[in-house]
Design an enzyme around this catalytic site. Structure first.
Site, PDB file in Angstrom:
ATOM      1  N   LYS A 285       0.758  -0.670  -0.255  1.00 21.97           N
ATOM      2  CA  LYS A 285      -0.040   0.053   0.378  1.00 21.97           C
ATOM      3  C   LYS A 285       0.585   1.383   0.094  1.00 21.97           C
ATOM      4  O   LYS A 285       0.428   2.623  -0.475  1.00 21.97           O
ATOM      5  CB  LYS A 285      -0.337   0.142   1.155  1.00 21.97           C
TER       6      LYS A 285
ATOM      7  N   GLN B 182      -4.206  -1.372   9.794  1.00 19.28           N
ATOM      8  CA  GLN B 182      -4.180  -2.580   9.573  1.00 19.28           C
ATOM      9  C   GLN B 182      -4.759  -3.514  10.198  1.00 19.28           C
ATOM     10  O   GLN B 182      -4.780  -3.945  11.700  1.00 19.28           O
ATOM     11  CB  GLN B 182      -3.473  -3.543   8.892  1.00 19.28           C
TER      12      GLN B 182
ATOM     13  N   ASP C  54     -10.504   3.370   4.408  1.00 18.86           N
ATOM     14  CA  ASP C  54     -11.005   1.606   4.330  1.00 18.86           C
ATOM     15  C   ASP C  54     -12.429   1.861   4.238  1.00 18.86           C
ATOM     16  O   ASP C  54     -12.914   0.459   3.809  1.00 18.86           O
ATOM     17  CB  ASP C  54     -10.568   1.089   5.342  1.00 18.86           C
TER      18      ASP C  54
END
Ligand code: GUN
Length: 297
Positions: A54, A98, A121
């Protein structure tokens, strides 16, 4: 039948080039550089590699990115404090924690603490709620990537029987929701299967589009699908891991066997994965743009 391979890595490249152009424009016109912080707690090797990918992609697209790696023992209070700090940081437009988090940290509490305007997200309850209502919001990256893959590959979803395996908050639930909405890549008849589904094969064999996000290596074989199915394989399973950490990546679908019957299928790697990262970049750009609009209004 010989299946068309839906190459997510190639589709992702096209979208990334568009994003890089938009990032440049935002810098030239408004002097805003989109900023993303990724926060990883612990040393899970799969999570480490996702987060590294990412950050690398962000750099390639001109997005400023910061990678925070915290020890597995980090307390929930410390993590919440860090999130609060980035909520206030004007150079950061997107915050990604994460998942999964270590067991001693309440995932829901942490996701709730992220400013919804920086929730790239799309996991904050405010964004989840807006998504379900079909309102403008940050869409979760993997489901959004799957929708893009389908539409850019010319797969008709309207009226299609879509069968999804896996009811996670990250993939199964949101992709089911998006595909039943009145929207592009939507209007499908959706069946969501999970570990308690009584006769899984009954469902998978009647799917026009089969989306597999179960996390079980090669669980879907040729006998589980009908001729002409479109298969989206979300699984990333490491098999044959050695002491030196070398492993082969396989999906939840037996690619060779199913490709012989399918009309189209995504490979692993190079299918859904690159699209997830690309949608994260798209959301970060969107977050930066929205922050810019707030400044000028
Ligand atoms: N873990 C697995 N997929 C994801 C994702 O898309 N976002 C975050 N934050 N964690 C994940």
């Amino acid at each position: 039948m010989s299946a068309t391979v839906i190459r997510g890595s190639e589709i992702a490249q096209t979208i990334r080039a568009e994003i890089a152009e938009e990032v440049k424009k935002l810098q030239q016109e408004q002097q805003i550089t989109p900023g993303l912080v990724t926060i990883l707690v612990g040393e899970d090797p799969a999570s480490q590699s996702y987060v590294a990918a990412k950050n690398k992609t962000a750099g390639q697209l001109g997005i400023h990115s910061k990678q925070l790696t915290l020890p597995a023992e980090t307390s929930e209070a410390d993590l919440l404090e860090i999130v609060a700090r980035y909520n206030q940081d004007e150079t950061i437009h997107g915050i990604l924690v994460q998942l999964p988090l270590p067991r001693h940290i309440d995932e829901g509490k942490v996701l709730f603490a992220i400013d919804p305007a920086k929730d790239v997200d799309g996991f904050h309850p405010v964004n989840v709620g807006k998504m379900v209502l079909g309102e403008q919001c940050f869409l979760p990256c993997t489901p959004h990537g799957i929708l893009e893959l389908l539409s850019r590959s010319g797969v008709e979803t309207s009226g299609a029987e879509v069968v999804i395996i896996g009811r996670s908050n990250i993939v199964g639930k949101p992709v089911a929701n998006l595909m039943l909405q009145k929207r592009d890549s939507g209007n499908a008849t959706v069946t969501l299967c999970h570990t308690r589904t009584r006769d899984l094969q009954f469902h998978t064999r009647r799917a026009d589009i089969l989306i597999v996000a179960a996390g079980v290596a090669q669980m879907i074989g040729a006998e589980d699908v009908k001729e002409g199915v479109v298969v989206i394989d979300v699984g990333v399973n490491r098999v044959g891991e050695t002491a030196s950490g070398k492993a082969k990546l396989v999906g939840d679908v037996d690619f060779e066997a199913v490709a012989a019957k399918a009309a189209a299928i995504t490979p692993v790697p190079g299918g859904v994965g690159p699209m997830t990262i690309t949608m994260l970049m798209k959301n970060t750009l969107q977050a930066a743009r929205q922050a810019g609009e707030l400044q000028t209004s």
